[in-house]
Motif scaffolding. Structure first.
Motif, PDB file in Angstrom:
ATOM      1  N   PHE A   1     -23.351  21.413  24.320  1.00 48.58           N
ATOM      2  CA  PHE A   1     -23.662  21.023  25.693  1.00 48.58           C
ATOM      3  C   PHE A   1     -24.921  20.160  25.747  1.00 48.58           C
ATOM      4  CE2 PHE A   1     -21.764  25.296  25.756  1.00 48.58           C
ATOM      5  CZ  PHE A   1     -20.558  24.988  26.392  1.00 48.58           C
ATOM      6  N   PRO A   2     -24.886  18.993  25.115  1.00 44.60           N
ATOM      7  CA  PRO A   2     -26.086  18.157  25.141  1.00 44.60           C
ATOM      8  C   PRO A   2     -26.258  17.480  26.508  1.00 44.60           C
ATOM      9  CG  PRO A   2     -24.328  16.991  24.037  1.00 44.60           C
ATOM     10  CD  PRO A   2     -23.808  18.379  24.355  1.00 44.60           C
ATOM     11  N   ALA A   3     -27.491  17.245  26.887  1.00 43.66           N
ATOM     12  CA  ALA A   3     -27.785  16.498  28.112  1.00 43.66           C
ATOM     13  C   ALA A   3     -27.993  15.050  27.701  1.00 43.66           C
ATOM     14  CB  ALA A   3     -29.015  17.068  28.782  1.00 43.66           C
ATOM     15  N   ARG A   4     -26.921  14.310  27.677  1.00 40.62           N
ATOM     16  CA  ARG A   4     -26.980  12.941  27.171  1.00 40.62           C
ATOM     17  C   ARG A   4     -27.260  11.908  28.254  1.00 40.62           C
ATOM     18  NH1 ARG A   4     -21.979  14.003  23.413  1.00 40.62           N
ATOM     19  NH2 ARG A   4     -23.091  14.800  21.614  1.00 40.62           N
ATOM     20  N   THR A   5     -26.986  12.259  29.496  1.00 43.09           N
ATOM     21  CA  THR A   5     -27.159  11.264  30.548  1.00 43.09           C
ATOM     22  C   THR A   5     -28.616  11.161  30.969  1.00 43.09           C
ATOM     23  OG1 THR A   5     -25.697  12.860  31.624  1.00 43.09           O
ATOM     24  CG2 THR A   5     -25.458  10.578  32.245  1.00 43.09           C
ATOM     25  N   PRO A   6     -29.243  10.038  30.689  1.00 43.28           N
ATOM     26  CA  PRO A   6     -30.622   9.857  31.160  1.00 43.28           C
ATOM     27  C   PRO A   6     -30.614   9.603  32.667  1.00 43.28           C
ATOM     28  CG  PRO A   6     -29.854   7.887  30.043  1.00 43.28           C
ATOM     29  CD  PRO A   6     -28.768   8.913  29.906  1.00 43.28           C
ATOM     30  N   LEU A   7     -31.750   9.796  33.273  1.00 43.46           N
ATOM     31  CA  LEU A   7     -31.859   9.510  34.699  1.00 43.46           C
ATOM     32  C   LEU A   7     -31.720   8.008  34.935  1.00 43.46           C
ATOM     33  CD1 LEU A   7     -34.873  11.736  35.825  1.00 43.46           C
ATOM     34  CD2 LEU A   7     -32.447  12.131  36.230  1.00 43.46           C
ATOM     35  N   ASP A   8     -31.140   7.676  36.051  1.00 44.71           N
ATOM     36  CA  ASP A   8     -31.130   6.283  36.495  1.00 44.71           C
ATOM     37  C   ASP A   8     -31.388   6.284  38.001  1.00 44.71           C
ATOM     38  OD1 ASP A   8     -28.721   6.889  37.782  1.00 44.71           O
ATOM     39  OD2 ASP A   8     -27.484   5.811  36.350  1.00 44.71           O
ATOM     40  N   ASP A   9     -31.448   5.105  38.570  1.00 43.47           N
ATOM     41  CA  ASP A   9     -31.786   4.958  39.978  1.00 43.47           C
ATOM     42  C   ASP A   9     -30.860   5.774  40.882  1.00 43.47           C
ATOM     43  OD1 ASP A   9     -31.477   3.084  42.657  1.00 43.47           O
ATOM     44  OD2 ASP A   9     -33.519   3.081  41.842  1.00 43.47           O
ATOM     45  N   GLN A  10     -29.553   5.690  40.641  1.00 39.10           N
ATOM     46  CA  GLN A  10     -28.582   6.379  41.493  1.00 39.10           C
ATOM     47  C   GLN A  10     -28.664   7.891  41.369  1.00 39.10           C
ATOM     48  OE1 GLN A  10     -26.780   5.043  43.904  1.00 39.10           O
ATOM     49  NE2 GLN A  10     -27.875   3.164  43.384  1.00 39.10           N
ATOM     50  N   ILE A  11     -28.841   8.399  40.158  1.00 35.88           N
ATOM     51  CA  ILE A  11     -28.955   9.849  39.960  1.00 35.88           C
ATOM     52  C   ILE A  11     -30.180  10.390  40.687  1.00 35.88           C
ATOM     53  CG2 ILE A  11     -29.390  11.649  38.231  1.00 35.88           C
ATOM     54  CD1 ILE A  11     -27.671  10.014  36.280  1.00 35.88           C
ATOM     55  N   VAL A  12     -31.298   9.668  40.588  1.00 40.04           N
ATOM     56  CA  VAL A  12     -32.529  10.107  41.261  1.00 40.04           C
ATOM     57  C   VAL A  12     -32.330  10.097  42.768  1.00 40.04           C
ATOM     58  CG1 VAL A  12     -34.950   9.538  41.676  1.00 40.04           C
ATOM     59  CG2 VAL A  12     -34.012   9.394  39.364  1.00 40.04           C
ATOM     60  N   ARG A  13     -31.780   9.020  43.309  1.00 35.59           N
ATOM     61  CA  ARG A  13     -31.562   8.932  44.757  1.00 35.59           C
ATOM     62  C   ARG A  13     -30.628  10.034  45.255  1.00 35.59           C
ATOM     63  NH1 ARG A  13     -33.220   4.039  47.147  1.00 35.59           N
ATOM     64  NH2 ARG A  13     -33.980   2.539  45.620  1.00 35.59           N
ATOM     65  N   ARG A  14     -29.537  10.268  44.530  1.00 37.21           N
ATOM     66  CA  ARG A  14     -28.567  11.285  44.928  1.00 37.21           C
ATOM     67  C   ARG A  14     -29.178  12.685  44.904  1.00 37.21           C
ATOM     68  NH1 ARG A  14     -24.751  10.247  41.368  1.00 37.21           N
ATOM     69  NH2 ARG A  14     -25.340  11.895  39.947  1.00 37.21           N
ATOM     70  N   ASN A  15     -29.938  13.003  43.848  1.00 39.60           N
ATOM     71  CA  ASN A  15     -30.531  14.335  43.748  1.00 39.60           C
ATOM     72  C   ASN A  15     -31.641  14.545  44.767  1.00 39.60           C
ATOM     73  OD1 ASN A  15     -29.487  16.140  41.418  1.00 39.60           O
ATOM     74  ND2 ASN A  15     -29.395  14.051  40.642  1.00 39.60           N
ATOM     75  N   LEU A  16     -32.455  13.518  45.018  1.00 39.12           N
ATOM     76  CA  LEU A  16     -33.493  13.652  46.043  1.00 39.12           C
ATOM     77  C   LEU A  16     -32.872  13.805  47.433  1.00 39.12           C
ATOM     78  CD1 LEU A  16     -36.280  11.181  44.870  1.00 39.12           C
ATOM     79  CD2 LEU A  16     -36.487  13.650  45.140  1.00 39.12           C
ATOM     80  N   ALA A  17     -31.776  13.089  47.695  1.00 42.22           N
ATOM     81  CA  ALA A  17     -31.096  13.215  48.990  1.00 42.22           C
ATOM     82  C   ALA A  17     -30.503  14.608  49.160  1.00 42.22           C
ATOM     83  CB  ALA A  17     -30.014  12.157  49.118  1.00 42.22           C
ATOM     84  N   ARG A  18     -29.998  15.181  48.078  1.00 42.44           N
ATOM     85  CA  ARG A  18     -29.447  16.531  48.155  1.00 42.44           C
ATOM     86  C   ARG A  18     -30.561  17.561  48.333  1.00 42.44           C
ATOM     87  NH1 ARG A  18     -25.918  17.335  43.483  1.00 42.44           N
ATOM     88  NH2 ARG A  18     -27.834  17.631  42.351  1.00 42.44           N
ATOM     89  N   TYR A  19     -31.693  17.348  47.654  1.00 41.06           N
ATOM     90  CA  TYR A  19     -32.823  18.276  47.740  1.00 41.06           C
ATOM     91  C   TYR A  19     -33.504  18.204  49.104  1.00 41.06           C
ATOM     92  CZ  TYR A  19     -37.462  20.218  46.879  1.00 41.06           C
ATOM     93  OH  TYR A  19     -38.620  20.940  46.976  1.00 41.06           O
ATOM     94  N   ALA A  20     -33.719  16.986  49.587  1.00 39.67           N
ATOM     95  CA  ALA A  20     -34.417  16.786  50.859  1.00 39.67           C
ATOM     96  C   ALA A  20     -33.685  15.708  51.652  1.00 39.67           C
ATOM     97  CB  ALA A  20     -35.864  16.394  50.610  1.00 39.67           C
ATOM     98  N   PRO A  21     -32.716  16.097  52.480  1.00 40.16           N
ATOM     99  CA  PRO A  21     -31.930  15.103  53.228  1.00 40.16           C
ATOM    100  C   PRO A  21     -32.773  14.199  54.125  1.00 40.16           C
ATOM    101  CG  PRO A  21     -30.934  17.279  53.390  1.00 40.16           C
ATOM    102  CD  PRO A  21     -32.253  17.456  52.715  1.00 40.16           C
ATOM    103  N   GLU A  22     -33.938  14.668  54.542  1.00 39.04           N
ATOM    104  CA  GLU A  22     -34.793  13.850  55.412  1.00 39.04           C
ATOM    105  C   GLU A  22     -35.554  12.774  54.642  1.00 39.04           C
ATOM    106  OE1 GLU A  22     -37.519  16.940  53.774  1.00 39.04           O
ATOM    107  OE2 GLU A  22     -35.460  16.942  54.483  1.00 39.04           O
ATOM    108  N   ALA A  23     -35.547  12.830  53.320  1.00 36.63           N
ATOM    109  CA  ALA A  23     -36.284  11.860  52.500  1.00 36.63           C
ATOM    110  C   ALA A  23     -35.507  10.554  52.380  1.00 36.63           C
ATOM    111  CB  ALA A  23     -36.545  12.441  51.120  1.00 36.63           C
ATOM    112  N   HIS A  24     -36.215   9.455  52.551  1.00 42.28           N
ATOM    113  CA  HIS A  24     -35.618   8.135  52.398  1.00 42.28           C
ATOM    114  C   HIS A  24     -36.331   7.410  51.257  1.00 42.28           C
ATOM    115  CE1 HIS A  24     -33.257   8.608  56.010  1.00 42.28           C
ATOM    116  NE2 HIS A  24     -34.339   9.098  56.599  1.00 42.28           N
ATOM    117  N   VAL A  25     -35.612   7.137  50.193  1.00 45.13           N
ATOM    118  CA  VAL A  25     -36.177   6.551  48.985  1.00 45.13           C
ATOM    119  C   VAL A  25     -36.286   5.035  49.139  1.00 45.13           C
ATOM    120  CG1 VAL A  25     -35.873   6.244  46.501  1.00 45.13           C
ATOM    121  CG2 VAL A  25     -35.222   8.409  47.585  1.00 45.13           C
ATOM    122  N   ALA A  26     -37.499   4.512  48.931  1.00 43.66           N
ATOM    123  CA  ALA A  26     -37.717   3.059  48.967  1.00 43.66           C
ATOM    124  C   ALA A  26     -37.498   2.460  47.584  1.00 43.66           C
ATOM    125  CB  ALA A  26     -39.128   2.759  49.453  1.00 43.66           C
ATOM    126  N   SER A  27     -38.105   3.067  46.563  1.00 47.50           N
ATOM    127  CA  SER A  27     -37.942   2.563  45.197  1.00 47.50           C
ATOM    128  C   SER A  27     -38.103   3.706  44.201  1.00 47.50           C
ATOM    129  CB  SER A  27     -38.945   1.447  44.903  1.00 47.50           C
ATOM    130  OG  SER A  27     -40.250   1.906  45.162  1.00 47.50           O
TER     131      SER A  27
END
Length: 143
Positions: A24-50
Motif C-alpha cells: 500500500f505505497p502512497a505514490r501519488t504526490p500532492l498537486d494543485d487539484q488534490i490540495v484544493r479538493r482536500n481543503l474544500a472538503r476540510y473547510a468548505p468556506e475556504a477559497h483557495v487563491a493559489s
C-alpha cells in the motif's frame, strides 16, 4: 520477559510493516487539484487563491481569499492528506532554514513542520507567512 518472545514479536512487527509498505505505497504526490479538493472538503468556506507545493510534493501551502487572515496547509501522511486552516494565533514562529521554512505552532499537539521550497516559491511563501504573522507577539508565561 523472555528475549525469544520479544525478538519474535519484533521480527513479526518489522515483517508486517514491510509488507504493508510494499502493498500500500502512497505514490501519488500532492498537486494543485488534490490540495484544493482536500481543503474544500476540510473547510468548505475556504477559497483557495493559489497553491505552493513543497519540493518533495508531500506538503503544500495555500493562499486563501477567505477566511480573512488565514493560510491553508496540506500535508500528505501515508495515503491521507491532513489539512489545516492556519490563523495568526496558531503560529508561534516562522523561521527560515536554508531553502526551507520551519513552522513552529502554539498547539502542543502539532509538531513543527519543515517545508522545503525552490527559491522563487520560498520567497512567495515567506511573504505569505510574514503577512499572516505580522501582528503576532512573542508570548511569555510566568512559571
Amino acid at each position: 520477559m523472555d528475549p525469544v518472545q520479544v525478538l519474535g514479536s519484533l521480527i513479526a512487527i518489522i515483517v508486517t510493516a514491510f509488507l504493508a509498505w510494499r502493498m500500500f505505497p502512497a505514490r501519488t504526490p500532492l498537486d494543485d487539484q488534490i490540495v484544493r479538493r482536500n481543503l474544500a472538503r476540510y473547510a468548505p468556506e475556504a477559497h483557495v487563491a493559489s497553491v505552493f507545493l513543497s519540493k518533495n510534493a508531500k506538503a503544500a501551502v495555500a493562499s486563501l481569499t477567505s477566511p480573512a487572515s488565514s493560510v491553508g496547509l496540506a500535508v500528505r501522511l501515508g495515503d491521507r492528506v491532513v489539512c489545516r486552516i492556519l490563523q495568526p494565533n496558531d503560529i508561534k514562529n516562522v523561521r527560515p532554514s536554508g531553502d526551507a521554512l520551519l513552522l513552529v505552532f502554539d498547539d502542543f499537539t502539532q509538531p513543527n513542520i519543515k517545508l522545503e521550497f525552490d527559491t522563487a516559491t520560498l520567497a512567495e511563501v515567506s511573504l505569505l507567512f510574514d503577512e499572516l504573522t505580522s501582528n503576532n507577539e512573542e508570548l511569555t508565561h510566568a512559571a
